[in-house]
Each structure stands twice: as C-alpha cells, then as structure tokens.
Design a protein around this motif. Structure first.
Motif, PDB file in Angstrom:
ATOM      1  N   UNK A  66       0.968  -1.260   0.358  1.00 27.09           N
ATOM      2  CA  UNK A  66       0.000   0.393   0.031  1.00 27.09           C
ATOM      3  C   UNK A  66       1.241   0.938   0.224  1.00 27.09           C
ATOM      4  N   UNK A  67       1.680   1.407   0.614  1.00 27.24           N
ATOM      5  CA  UNK A  67       2.044   2.295   1.355  1.00 27.24           C
ATOM      6  C   UNK A  67       3.557   2.778   0.327  1.00 27.24           C
TER       7      UNK A  67
ATOM      8  N   UNK B 194       7.312   6.341   4.461  1.00 27.81           N
ATOM      9  CA  UNK B 194       7.689   6.516   5.962  1.00 27.81           C
ATOM     10  C   UNK B 194       6.744   5.886   6.716  1.00 27.81           C
ATOM     11  N   UNK B 195       5.802   6.257   6.524  1.00 24.29           N
ATOM     12  CA  UNK B 195       4.382   5.746   7.503  1.00 24.29           C
ATOM     13  C   UNK B 195       4.393   4.409   7.626  1.00 24.29           C
ATOM     14  N   UNK B 196       5.337   3.243   5.846  1.00 24.36           N
ATOM     15  CA  UNK B 196       5.421   2.508   6.325  1.00 24.36           C
ATOM     16  C   UNK B 196       6.173   1.940   6.836  1.00 24.36           C
ATOM     17  N   UNK B 197       7.481   2.160   7.671  1.00 21.79           N
ATOM     18  CA  UNK B 197       8.601   2.163   8.454  1.00 21.79           C
ATOM     19  C   UNK B 197       8.273   1.782   9.797  1.00 21.79           C
ATOM     20  N   UNK B 198       8.957   0.610  10.388  1.00 23.05           N
ATOM     21  CA  UNK B 198       9.346   0.183  11.457  1.00 23.05           C
ATOM     22  C   UNK B 198      10.022  -0.042  11.986  1.00 23.05           C
TER      23      UNK B 198
ATOM     24  N   UNK C  87       0.270  12.316   8.871  1.00 22.33           N
ATOM     25  CA  UNK C  87      -1.121  12.515   8.147  1.00 22.33           C
ATOM     26  C   UNK C  87      -1.028  14.082   8.540  1.00 22.33           C
ATOM     27  N   UNK C  88      -1.864  14.824   9.092  1.00 26.08           N
ATOM     28  CA  UNK C  88      -2.031  15.625   9.051  1.00 26.08           C
ATOM     29  C   UNK C  88      -1.132  16.932   7.780  1.00 26.08           C
TER      30      UNK C  88
END
Length: 293
Positions: A13-14, A67-71, A218-219
């Motif tokens: 997705x990301x 980077x939202x998919x980075x952990x 996200x914002x």
C-alpha cells in the motif's frame, strides 16, 4: 542489540501510494516547465516556481508516505516536527534552483550537469534530513556504499527530469517521463532505506520525545496533497497546455503566404495562379474626317 527494521509494514500500500505521489508531482512540474517555454510572454518565473513546488511536494510526500510503512519492531517511532517541515522547504528550494537554471540557461550539457547535481543533492538532503527527524529508542546507522549509491541515483534522476522538462513538449511524452521519474525517485528512497540499521539502546518500548507518525505525518501530508490538487486544476484549465503549441495559431488568424494585408485595407479574393485576364481588344484608329473642299 540490533533492531528489526521493516519498511513495508502495510505491504504494497505505502510503496504504491508513494510512487503515485512522486509521479503526480513530477507530471505537474514538467507540464508547468513546458508551459513556461511554450510562451515566452507568459509569467515565466511564476510557472517555474509552480513547477518546482509541485516536484518538491511530490518528492517530499512520496518520502513520508513511504515512511508511514517504516517501523522498528522493538521500539516506537516518533518524528521531530521542525526537521520534518525543514525537509519540505529544502526539497522545494533546491529543486527550484535546478528548475530555474535550466529554465533560463537552456539544456546544454554543462547546464544540465550542474543543475542535476544541485537538484539531486537537494533530493538526497531532503531524504536524509527527513530520516534525521526520526526519534526512536536507538541510533540509526547507515551503510556508506549504499548511501553513496542512493545519492548517485538521486543525481541521475534529477538530471533526467530536468532534461525532460526542457526537451519534451507532448502530453503523452511528459506523462511517460513522469512515470520514469517516479520510478527513479522511489528507487532512490528505498535504496537509501536499505542502508539503514538500528542499534537499540538498553530501554525498549519507551515513548520517546516527538510526535507519532499518525499524529504528525497524516495532517502534514494533507497540505502538500491539497497543493498538488490545486496545481493540477491550474494545469488542466490552462488553454496552452491543453491544446499544445498549436493554440498559439488560433483559427482565423492563419494566412496563406502572400495574402497578408495592412490594417484598413480590403482583402482581395484569392485568384487561381493559372488564371490570365483576357487581353484588351485593340481599338481601330479613328482618323478625323477629311474636310470637304
């Protein structure tokens, strides 16, 4: 202790969303640069600035969507808001420098090389400045060779994008160039991310200073995305970009060679080149009557 790094937390997705944003920013930027070159009488600085902002926002948005998919499984990740905003400014300003160089100096080899190096280094600076905004329970380390490879990819991608901006005119060719640009920028990002390793500190699972990805990214992503949408509206409703270069020769203004006329004169009807006006019939000489004697 080494942390377990995962760059695909949400699967495909990301990466797909990041790639689409890079393509969108690249497509809008290229069309704006083309618009500044189609009509020299238009507001050239404004179109170049809009193109630079579109490309910069597209690259920055691509980075942070990815980077939202980075952990790191053993620790939480947070972000420093100041460095995150600074990375956006760096992306727009440095891309703008490259765009203005080629927009005013042309596409010679020396100009493209210099502008490509500046823009590529700016893209890489945005990436690693965004990585510096990470806050987690450990220290981030990089593989030197892979980092150098990512910087080289950024320079090549920037040079190719600038070359396409000043040489490609058609809509379909610009679209193809933006797709290639999206591949290059995404490739640079994930090459740089493959250089990352995390050395954890003694305490794991702690809440480190900074904003969480969902509360900050996200914002913040909303603003650049809205900007790209508005830039797309401007591009879509510009007549010269929609109709292409032919729009400058509007219907009714084209004339055949040799039919130009000055203002205030009546236009003569077109004549067949093979037509000859009939010759005048010679009139008999009329002598005066002789006088009668």
């Amino acid at each position: 202790m080494e942390g377990t790094v995962d760059g695909f937390r949400y699967g495909a997705v990301t990466p797909v969303a990041a790639y689409l944003m890079a393509c969108l920013g690249g497509a809008l930027g290229l069309r704006c640069i083309v618009r500044s070159l189609l009509d020299e009488q238009s507001w050239k600085p404004g179109w170049l600035a809009l193109g630079a902002a579109s490309i910069g926002c597209g690259i920055w948005t691509m980075h942070f969507i990815a980077m939202i998919g980075f952990e790191v499984e053993e620790t939480r990740i947070r972000y420093d808001a100041g460095l995150t905003v600074l990375s956006l400014a760096v992306a727009i300003v440095v891309v703008g420098i490259g765009v203005f160089i080629v927009g005013y100096l042309g596409a010679s080899r020396g100009t493209l090389a210099g502008a490509g190096v500046v823009t590529g280094l700016g893209v890489a600076a945005m990436h690693y400045l965004g990585m510096a905004a990470l806050r987690l329970g450990g220290s981030i380390r990089y593989d030197t060779f892979t980092v150098g490879l990512s910087v080289l990819i950024a320079i090549l991608a920037a040079t190719a994008a600038l070359w396409a901006a000043v040489t490609i005119r058609g809509f379909l060719t610009s679209l193809g160039a933006s797709l290639v640009m999206g591949v290059a920028v995404s490739g640079m990002h994930y090459t740089g991310m493959s250089a990352v390793s995390v050395h954890l500190h003694g305490t794991t699972g702690a809440s480190w200073a900074g904003d969480s990805p969902s509360s900050l990214l996200l914002p913040m992503l909303l603003g650049p995305i809205v900007f790209l949408v508005l830039a797309g509206v401007v591009v879509m409703f510009d007549p010269l970009l929609v109709l292409g270069e032919g729009e400058r020769s509007r219907p009714g203004t084209a004339r055949q060679p040799g039919t130009a006329r000055r203002p205030g004169t009546r236009q003569q009807p077109d004549r067949d080149p093979g037509f000859r006006a009939p010759a005048r019939t010679p009139q008999p000489n009329r002598e005066p009557y002789a006088r009668k004697w």
